[in-house]
Every structure is written in C-alpha cells, then in structure tokens.
Design a protein around this motif. Structure first.
Motif, PDB file in Angstrom:
ATOM      1  N   LEU A 145       0.845  -1.195   0.000  1.00  8.55           N
ATOM      2  CA  LEU A 145       0.000   0.000   0.000  1.00  8.55           C
ATOM      3  C   LEU A 145       0.882   1.248   0.000  1.00  8.55           C
ATOM      4  O   LEU A 145       1.183   1.829   1.044  1.00  8.55           O
ATOM      5  CB  LEU A 145      -0.924  -0.007   1.222  1.00  8.55           C
ATOM      6  N   ASN A 146       1.281   1.670  -1.184  1.00  7.00           N
ATOM      7  CA  ASN A 146       2.085   2.874  -1.330  1.00  7.00           C
ATOM      8  C   ASN A 146       1.191   4.109  -1.436  1.00  7.00           C
ATOM      9  O   ASN A 146       0.078   4.039  -1.951  1.00  7.00           O
ATOM     10  CB  ASN A 146       2.975   2.757  -2.568  1.00  7.00           C
ATOM     11  N   PHE A 147       1.724   5.247  -0.986  1.00  6.34           N
ATOM     12  CA  PHE A 147       0.923   6.464  -0.890  1.00  6.34           C
ATOM     13  C   PHE A 147       1.315   7.554  -1.881  1.00  6.34           C
ATOM     14  O   PHE A 147       0.553   8.504  -2.074  1.00  6.34           O
ATOM     15  CB  PHE A 147       1.019   7.049   0.529  1.00  6.34           C
ATOM     16  N   GLN A 148       2.492   7.453  -2.478  1.00  9.05           N
ATOM     17  CA  GLN A 148       2.937   8.556  -3.322  1.00  9.05           C
ATOM     18  C   GLN A 148       3.322   8.141  -4.729  1.00  9.05           C
ATOM     19  O   GLN A 148       3.465   8.999  -5.599  1.00  9.05           O
ATOM     20  CB  GLN A 148       4.136   9.261  -2.651  1.00  9.05           C
ATOM     21  N   THR A 149       3.498   6.852  -4.951  1.00  6.01           N
ATOM     22  CA  THR A 149       3.920   6.382  -6.269  1.00  6.01           C
ATOM     23  C   THR A 149       3.095   5.181  -6.694  1.00  6.01           C
ATOM     24  O   THR A 149       2.735   4.333  -5.870  1.00  6.01           O
ATOM     25  CB  THR A 149       5.407   5.982  -6.253  1.00  6.01           C
ATOM     26  N   VAL A 150       2.796   5.112  -7.984  1.00  4.81           N
ATOM     27  CA  VAL A 150       2.119   3.948  -8.564  1.00  4.81           C
ATOM     28  C   VAL A 150       3.140   3.076  -9.291  1.00  4.81           C
ATOM     29  O   VAL A 150       3.097   1.853  -9.214  1.00  4.81           O
ATOM     30  CB  VAL A 150       0.994   4.385  -9.516  1.00  4.81           C
ATOM     31  N   HIS A 151       4.071   3.713  -9.984  1.00  5.37           N
ATOM     32  CA  HIS A 151       5.121   2.978 -10.692  1.00  5.37           C
ATOM     33  C   HIS A 151       6.217   2.583  -9.704  1.00  5.37           C
ATOM     34  O   HIS A 151       6.757   3.433  -8.995  1.00  5.37           O
ATOM     35  CB  HIS A 151       5.728   3.845 -11.792  1.00  5.37           C
ATOM     36  N   GLN A 152       6.579   1.304  -9.697  1.00  7.98           N
ATOM     37  CA  GLN A 152       7.542   0.816  -8.719  1.00  7.98           C
ATOM     38  C   GLN A 152       8.855   0.335  -9.339  1.00  7.98           C
ATOM     39  O   GLN A 152       9.754  -0.063  -8.609  1.00  7.98           O
ATOM     40  CB  GLN A 152       6.907  -0.318  -7.896  1.00  7.98           C
ATOM     41  N   ARG A 153       8.959   0.414 -10.647  1.00  7.26           N
ATOM     42  CA  ARG A 153      10.207  -0.046 -11.257  1.00  7.26           C
ATOM     43  C   ARG A 153      11.360   0.863 -10.848  1.00  7.26           C
ATOM     44  O   ARG A 153      11.245   2.087 -10.818  1.00  7.26           O
ATOM     45  CB  ARG A 153      10.089  -0.077 -12.778  1.00  7.26           C
TER      46      ARG A 153
END
Length: 715
Positions: free
Chosen positions: A101-109
């Motif tokens: 559950l990240n709050f500031q980024t959607v892209h994780q690459r």
C-alpha cells in the motif's frame, strides 16, 4: 604436480559451491493460471497460514487456463548466508505495480524497498500498513512471495555482471546519456529464511493476474449492506447520552447514518486496554446497544489488543503473551489458541453478544518506538518479526470469526494487513492526512488485495471539507473520523447542502456498490482500482527526461507519466477527485466513449480533457453502455427483507449488460447459495427508444428488489 592441479582444483571447488547455492525450483500447478514455486525448505509459518486464506478453486477454474508468463528457467533461486535469493525476469518496456500500500507512487520499477509492516512515515520505502509482497507487471502477470519476513526488494534496480541483457558501460566524461542507474533486467527479492514458496499468476492482462491473486486468497470481502452506508466516529470521551444525541442530530438534519464508531473512552482504561465498558460513561451497555439498534444505528468499537494489568483477563492471558509490552500492556500471542480463547472470548462476552457490530483495531502496525522490538520473545516460538508482519492479519481473521459463527457479517477498520488478507472484512486507515496521497493509496490498494479509506476528519476551509467528502463518497468506507475534532458533516455551513447531497448520493448508489463488491468476492475484481488495470487505458510512453538530475528514474523506456489522481470505481465509473484550490483539472479517458455521470453528456474518447466542474461536484465519467443501478436516498441501509425501488441509469448508446447482485445483505447465507445475479440488458432501437429487460427473481432466493424503472441518461 601440485602446481599443475592447483588452479583446476580451485575452480572445480568454486563450481561445486556455486551449484550447491543454486536451487532447483519445485513447481506445482495450483489452479488454472496459478503456479507455486518452492525453493529450499520454506518456513511452516507464512502469510497464507496466518490469514487462513482458502483458495476459491472453482472460481479460479472459471477464469480459464493461461500459459506460464515466461520461461521457468528465467526464474532463479539461491541459498546463501541463511537467506533465499529470488530473481524474476524483467523486460525493458515493463512497468511494475504493487509491493504494498504505497501512498505517493504507482510505478515501482527501479525502487529498492524493505517490505515491513509499519505506520506510513511519508515515504514509499516499503514500510507501510500493508506491505503485500505481490507485484503486477504491465506485461500481464503477477508474483506473490508467501513469506512472513521482512523482505528486501530490488525492483529492477541492479545489474548482474553476466546477465542476459547487460547494458553497455558508458563514459560519464564524454557521454551525456550516461545513467546513474543503468538498465536492469530483473526483480530480485531477498528472503531472510532458508527457503520460501512463491506464486506466479498468469494474465493475459494485469487485471487477470490481480483477480487470480485475490481468488487464491478466497476472493474479496463482501460487506453487509450497512457497511457501505455512512459512518461517523465520535469524540474519545463521549457518553452514551452524547452518542444518542449525535444520532438524533443526524436524523433531525436528514443526514444518512448506518453506524457510529466509539473511540477509546468506551473502555474503563485504554493504552493499554481493559476491553471492559466504562460504566460511568456507559452505565447500561446492553440496553444502550439494543436501543441504538432499534433506531437503525450499529456501533463499532475502537480498541488495540494490548492488555492492561487492570484488565480482568490479564492474569489468565499473561502466560500467553510476549516478554515485551506495548504501553506497558501485555501483547497476546495470537498464534496460540490459549491466547485467542481468552482475548476474543472477552470481546465476545462483553461486546459481540450484546450486539456490537464490529471493531476498529488500532496500533497493530508500528512505529518501532512503541511496538514490540525484534528481540521480543513470544511463547509460541514465532519470531517478533513474523508476528509484526502478521499481527494485523491475525486480529482480522479471528475477530471476523466471532461474527461468522453468528452468521452475521461485520465491516470494520484496521491499521495493518498483508498478503492473504483479501477476504477479511476490514478497511485500512491511518493518521496521515494528505488528500492527494490518500487517493494514490486508494489506487494502490487494488494491487495489494486490501481496502483503503480516504476518511475525512477536519479541514481548514469549507472548500477542503467538501472536496474530502466528495472523495469519501467514492471509496470503500464513507467515514468521518471525528475522534479528536468532533466534526460533523454540517460543521461547515457554507457547504452543508453540498455535503448532504453527496451523502445521499452514496446511499442512492448502494445497489451499484453492493454489486461491485460482489464481483470482488466472486470474481476477484477490486471495486476501486488503478487506471492501469482498465481496458483501453494507454498512458503515452515517451522517451523524455524532465530534469538533468542523474538520480531521476532512468527507465524512461518503460515509464509514462504516473496517473495517481484518478481511478476506476466499479465496472463503469471513472472518478477524478478535486483538491483544494484547484478549479480545473485534466482527466485521461481510456479508449471508447465516456459520458458525464451527472448529466449523461458526451465527454470524450481516448483523450485527455480539461474540466472545470465547479465546487458542487467532482468529475465522474461512465463508459459507453454503462449501467448504474440506483436506489432511494434512505437514511439507513435496507433491512434484510426490505424491498426497494430501483432506477437503472443507462449511458451512451452501446448495448449494455449488467449483473445486479442480490442477497439478504447481512448473513453468510450467500455461501450456501442464497444469492442471485440478475441480468440487466439494455439497448437502443433505431428510433432512440430503450429496449430493456431484467431477469426474474429466482424461486427460493432472496429478492430485495421492488419496482424497476429505466432511465436513459444520454439523449
């Protein structure tokens, strides 16, 4: 002789050592499109064991088979230094989503993360309320690592010396394209254990991989209807009289209300807790709860699980608690039946049995400075690390069981979850309060198998209050959390009517929300999800660097602009929240025609539009052929056998089909087949008239639908 064989023997030993480190992966086909890989000797305790997840095998079969998403030989596992190293292949144009559950980024690459249950501290570094070790690829597959350990993730951030796609070494002195972080062709995960099991989910699309993951965990939660209504959490030291007055104020002002949350003051002591009623504030708990239920209001109780020395259960539970405390309260080892029987037995006797509808379980996540340290010893022999990673799962699982035993659904709040928790009836919340980041978290929840609420508490201006309330209405739980502020929906008179209109809209949309949650349960489709999971959504992929900072993400080949401020709500709705101080915003519409939710007017087709919605509304759009079933603006969710009239709204001109879900709304009888999906069909004739139908109610199945009318929203 020694000189001749000195180096060959050394090389031979090196080769043997390397072969011992590399592990054969044992593969097992779990269900169509789902494979389990095993490396080394996995630990007996893991996320799926802790959550009690039972795969929905038949529903996974209904999805059909799909091929393994890459060559199995491309996945490697090695054991070294008591740890397991996993490596998965990564194409140059792949994007990655998920890892919790990240709050500031959607892209994780390109990220380096430590997946660790914790409060969210303002940075996407893996420490979060639900650090689910599951990721989804834009290539249409998913990977889940079933470990209850702190996992280190290198999400395409490192380059192997002898890898398949080693990038060219460049000269920084003369080459302006020199990258600080060269291209990586692998996702590497470090598991601090001598073995692990993991799962690979086929697509062919990213949403298919997400669905398979959720169905492996038993399918998403199906809340009671009342859980999708409106909720108000009252101030900490409210009395029963204060709560009654609060409910009456909602009634008098015509604001819907389904359940009230009581904060710490309902207990005789808290931080740590006694789990016993404070009789000075609630002198007759059973009578109070019964009276509120009679008024159509359910009660949800705040607690944390740390047992006060003054609690009546302290002496009995102490032998089954950790050797460290939280706020000087004993920490029950919830992996032990003895601890569970005492702890949940107290909740059952004192609260559930008198009609309490659910819980808000606080502080089961972090911070390190108050939660138990990793040196803590638990009597079960489970490590402090394993309990940290799974405590939220355990508290959800066994509290939910109290209600399942009563054939009564619950819906509550929790601070921590993890992989395996998709079917548990809880929504995550926290003390962070950034509106924009709340929406990004709502988007990322669809990759983590959890639900998240962008709750409203208090605002600096009436505009901010309305904007937050508009987001709350299009979320898994429509909640005001006034434990500290005492805020009411009408606390900002300038926007009281607009807030009321939004609250009533939430109630009108209940047939739609309920059907979409049923799809979450039966099909694994997240009711609120990222645009990246939507058919026809294609963000532009451009090779461009917007700054000269060498630490910017170098994978411009794989990256398009992150879209983290709009999302899909159910099958047909695209929601684009507005934030304080913004009069206009852009919205990216996927391919296909889209129409304004409120008016039915054409909005666009696969394009970026700029809109100025005014203060009263936030932009919401409906797909061509969209069907939105609407009910009356009730003050409370319908009762189990209460029939309501429906208005089926239809948008655009494309022939439409919709599965409208129905059951009694409160029990688990649907698990025994007491439910139905009634098919709605709508099309337009050549002269523009509607041709409509809805399948008949099945004999012997619940039927809460009364009169049905149809409305064409688009002329």
């Amino acid at each position: 002789m020694n000189k001749i064989f000195k180096y060959p023997i050394y090389l031979l030993l090196l080769l043997l050592t390397t072969d011992l480190a590399a592990q054969d992966i044992k593969w097992e086909a779990v269900a169509p499109g789902v494979w389990k890989g095993t490396v080394g000797k996995p630990e007996a305790y893991n996320l799926l064991i802790a959550s009690g997840a039972t795969p929905s095998v038949d529903r996974l079969k209904n999805m059909g088979d799909a091929p393994f998403p890459f060559e199995k030989s491309e996945i490697t596992g090695k054991l070294s230094d008591g740890k397991t190293y996993l490596r998965f292949p990564l194409d140059k144009k792949e994007q990655l989503y998920g890892f919790g559950l990240n709050f500031q980024t959607v892209h994780q690459r390109g990220k380096i993360l430590e997946l660790h249950v914790d409060h969210y501290g303002g940075k996407d570094n893996g420490r979060t309320h639900a650090p689910t070790p599951f990721y989804v690829s834009s290539n249409g597959y998913g990977v889940f690592v079933n470990s209850a350990r702190y996992l280190k993730v290198f999400a395409g951030s490192s380059v192997k010396r002898d890898g398949t796609n080693v990038p060219e070494a460049k000269d920084r002195n003369t080459d302006k394209s020199w990258p600080a972080r060269p291209y990586s062709d692998g996702v590497e995960i470090l598991v601090p254990a001598e073995g692990v099991e993991f799962y690979v989910f086929a697509g062919p699309k990213p949403l298919d991989a997400v669905r398979r993951y959720n169905l492996l965990n038993g399918g998403g939660v199906l809340p009671p209807r009342w859980g999708l209504g409106f909720t108000q959490r009252v101030k900490t030291l409210f009395t029963s009289k204060d709560v009654e007055d609060e409910a009456k104020a909602f009634q008098d002002k015509g604001f819907p209300l389904d359940f009230i949350g009581l904060e710490p003051g309902w207990q005789s002591r808290s931080y740590p807790c006694t789990f016993e009623w404070d009789t000075s504030r609630y002198p007759e708990p059973a009578a109070f709860v019964k009276d509120m239920l009679g008024k159509g209001i359910r009660l949800n109780l705040w607690t944390n699980p740390y047992v006060s020395p003054q609690a009546s259960i302290y002496k009995d539970i102490k032998p089954f608690t950790a050797d460290h405390t939280v706020w000087v309260g004993a920490v029950p080892d919830l992996t032990m039946p003895e601890a569970r029987d005492i702890f949940f037995g107290q909740l059952k006797k004192s609260q559930v049995d008198i009609g309490i509808s659910g819980y808000k379980f606080d502080e089961v996540d972090g911070y390190d400075h108050y939660l138990w340290p990793d040196v803590t010893i638990f009597p079960s022999g489970k490590s402090a690390e394993q309990l940290r990673q799974t405590y939220g799962l355990l508290i959800q699982r066994y509290s939910a069981a109290l209600y399942h035993e009563r054939n009564q659904r619950t819906y509550g709040l929790v601070r921590a979850s993890n992989g395996g928790g998709s079917s548990l009836p809880y929504v995550i919340y926290n003390d962070y309060y950034n509106h924009e980041d709340f929406i990004t978290a709502l988007i990322n929840s669809s990759f983590a198998g959890v639900l998240w609420t962008p709750e409203a508490r208090v605002s600096k201006t009436a505009e901010e209050w309305l904007r937050r309330m508009q987001s709350v209405v299009f979320s898994p739980m429509a909640m005001i959390n006034a434990w500290s502020s005492g805020t009411k929906p009408w606390s900002y008179p300038e926007v009281e009517q607009q807030v009321k209109d939004m609250a009533l809209l939430r109630m009108q949309m209940m047939p739609y929300w309920y059907s979409e949650f049923a799809k979450y349960h039966f099909q694994g489709i997240p009711p609120f999800r990222a645009m990246n999971l939507e058919e026809g959504y294609q963000a532009d992929v451009k090779k461009e660097v917007k700054s000269t900072n060498l630490e910017d993400n170098p994978y411009v080949e794989a990256l398009s602009k992150e879209v983290k401020d709009q999302y899909m709500a159910g099958e047909y709705l695209l929601v684009a929240p507005m934030f304080t101080g913004k009069q206009t915003r852009t919205v990216i519409l996927p391919k296909g025609k889209w129409f304004d939710f409120y008016t039915g007017k054409y909005a666009g087709d696969g394009e970026v539009i700029t809109v100025t919605p005014g203060l009263d509304k936030i932009p919401v759009y409906v797909k061509d052929g969209g069907v939105i079933p609407m009910g009356p603006a009730l003050m409370h969710a319908p009762k189990p056998n209460e029939k309501v009239n429906l208005e089926i709204r239809y948008y655009g001109s494309k022939p439409a089909k919709y599965q409208l879900y129905d059951d009694d709304g409160e029990t688990f009888n649907y698990e025994k087949g007491a439910y139905s999906f009634r098919e709605i069909n709508i099309s337009k004739t050549t002269d523009g008239k509607l041709k409509t139908s809805i399948s008949k109610a099945e004999n012997g199945k619940p039927n809460t639908i009364n009169k049905v009318t149809f409305k064409a929203m688009t002329n």
